[in-house]
Design a protein around this motif. Structure first.
Motif, PDB file in Angstrom:
ATOM      1  N   VAL A  69       0.839  -1.203   0.000  1.00  0.00           N
ATOM      2  CA  VAL A  69       0.000   0.000   0.000  1.00  0.00           C
ATOM      3  C   VAL A  69       0.870   1.248   0.000  1.00  0.00           C
ATOM      4  CG1 VAL A  69      -1.618   1.368   1.401  1.00  0.00           C
ATOM      5  CG2 VAL A  69      -2.021  -1.084   1.052  1.00  0.00           C
ATOM      6  N   CYS A  70       1.897   1.258   0.835  1.00  0.00           N
ATOM      7  CA  CYS A  70       2.812   2.398   0.891  1.00  0.00           C
ATOM      8  C   CYS A  70       3.592   2.540  -0.411  1.00  0.00           C
ATOM      9  CB  CYS A  70       3.758   2.243   2.078  1.00  0.00           C
ATOM     10  SG  CYS A  70       4.818   3.682   2.368  1.00  0.00           S
ATOM     11  N   SER A 170       7.008   3.970   7.709  1.00  0.00           N
ATOM     12  CA  SER A 170       5.600   3.612   7.562  1.00  0.00           C
ATOM     13  C   SER A 170       5.301   2.543   8.606  1.00  0.00           C
ATOM     14  CB  SER A 170       5.288   3.151   6.132  1.00  0.00           C
ATOM     15  OG  SER A 170       6.207   2.166   5.701  1.00  0.00           O
ATOM     16  N   GLN A 293      -0.458   5.487   4.371  1.00  0.00           N
ATOM     17  CA  GLN A 293      -0.501   4.057   4.694  1.00  0.00           C
ATOM     18  C   GLN A 293      -0.794   3.809   6.164  1.00  0.00           C
ATOM     19  OE1 GLN A 293       2.246   2.300   6.499  1.00  0.00           O
ATOM     20  NE2 GLN A 293       0.956   0.464   6.491  1.00  0.00           N
ATOM     21  N   ASN A 297      -3.903   1.559   7.389  1.00  0.00           N
ATOM     22  CA  ASN A 297      -3.656   0.372   8.214  1.00  0.00           C
ATOM     23  C   ASN A 297      -4.538   0.373   9.467  1.00  0.00           C
ATOM     24  OD1 ASN A 297      -1.942  -1.969   8.053  1.00  0.00           O
ATOM     25  ND2 ASN A 297      -0.836  -1.236   9.847  1.00  0.00           N
TER      26      ASN A 297
END
Length: 359
Positions: A69-70, A170, A293, A297
């Motif tokens: 995702v990041c 992240s 992100q 999350n």
């Protein structure tokens, strides 16, 4: 096709000097246009397509994972803000090896960028293990405050000693324990369990201190759990959901024993060779991707837990964390934190969260 051009003719009322002036102005305009075209070729009009510099960004996990995702958000931001000057290719699902192997490629420059679980870095730069100290952060907000503050920046800067540029942190998330043997309600229930741990000196020593039989192992580990090579593992909830842990694990204990960050990294030599404006852009794009992100999350955590319950996992919602903390606190006096830089960093981070420094 050949075109026949008619010779210039002058109106009887137009003087020769006036005609020359007009021809001069036309020549000047042509020169200006030619120079503008040359500038466009060399530097690119806004929105004009030009050859992009291709960058490799490596993650070990699959699409939908925290790292991916990041990585995808960073790719979108950098390609957009550079107007296509950079093209980022995200290599996922372990196609470039384990996280340790990706780090080695990053050091050598075969990979320009990577997002790596922080604990895997401690054999490279010992003081990073401080952030994986058990029960360090009370919640995600406290983790953000430390990671985005002076202590976090000092840890990222320390990576330069081994040829890495720390761009940002992240999130992996708070780690919890699963196993196939018994529900874990107190630290005594951990005794003898064969637990897969990160390839990290701190994680190995932590689970040995808690009474388990830690087994360092790269990711993924589905087959090893399925075959009974190991009894259990520990990871954030998203990992358990995305990697189908309910198929191979029966018990989940919400221990939250370690807040696990991801280190967002670049090859130092590559990064330093960039123009200053590009270095700033890469840094800002990664910071913005990490912020995105982290929020993503945390928003999904409750959903992941619901999915794990619905898939049949037996969840111990409130294990006796005091028993875990009491035993884990022995790590503060272990040889892991003897090295001066590591001990100083532990003192600094513990002070940042309002806890007594290393004794």
């Amino acid at each position: 096709m050949l075109h026949r051009f008619r010779p210039l003719s002058f109106s009887p009322s137009l003087s020769c000097s006036a005609a020359c002036c007009r021809r001069g102005r036309g020549l000047a305009a042509s020169l200006v246009l030619a120079l503008a075209c040359l500038t466009a070729i060399l530097h690119g009009w806004p929105g004009t397509a030009r050859a992009a510099t291709e960058l490799t960004l490596a993650v070990v996990t699959t699409p939908g994972s925290a790292q991916h995702v990041c990585a995808e958000r960073f790719r979108q931001l950098l390609e957009e803000r550079s107007h296509g000057a950079y093209r980022v290719v995200v290599h996922h699902s372990g196609t470039l090896g384990t996280e340790t192997e990706i780090l080695q490629q990053l050091q050598l420059g075969g990979v320009q960028l990577a997002i790596i679980t922080l604990g895997v870095l401690d054999p490279f730069v010992p003081e990073v293990k401080v952030l994986d100290y058990p029960f360090l952060f009370r919640d995600a907000a406290e983790a953000d405050r430390v990671l985005d503050g002076e202590a976090g920046r000092a840890l990222l800067d320390a990576l330069e000693r081994v040829g890495l540029k720390g761009l940002h942190f992240s999130e992996n998330g708070f780690r919890h324990l699963t196993n196939n043997v018994r529900p874990v309600r107190t630290v005594d229930d951990v005794r003898g369990l064969k637990i897969r741990v990160l390839e990290s000196t701190l994680h190995r020593e932590l689970w040995r201190t808690l009474g388990a039989n830690p087994t360092p192992m790269g990711w993924p580990i589905y087959a090893e759990l399925q075959q009974g090579t190991i009894d259990g593992q520990e990871n954030p909830l998203w990992v358990m959901a995305e990697y189908r842990m309910p198929e191979v694990q029966k018990y989940l204990s919400l221990t939250g024993h370690v807040y696990s960050a991801h280190a967002d990294l670049a090859n130092l030599a590559w990064f330093n060779a960039l123009p200053q404006a590009d270095r700033d852009m890469v840094m800002q794009c990664m910071a913005d991707a990490a912020t995105y992100q982290r929020a993503y999350n945390r928003q999904k955590d409750a959903e992941y837990l619901r999915r794990l319950r619905e898939a049949g996992m037996q969840v111990v919602d409130a294990p006796d964390l005091a028993s875990f903390r009491a035993r884990a606190d022995a790590l503060r006096q272990s040889s892991l934190f003897v090295e001066p830089r590591t001990r100083d960093m532990l003192t600094r981070v513990l002070a940042a969260v309002g806890r007594q420094g290393a004794e």
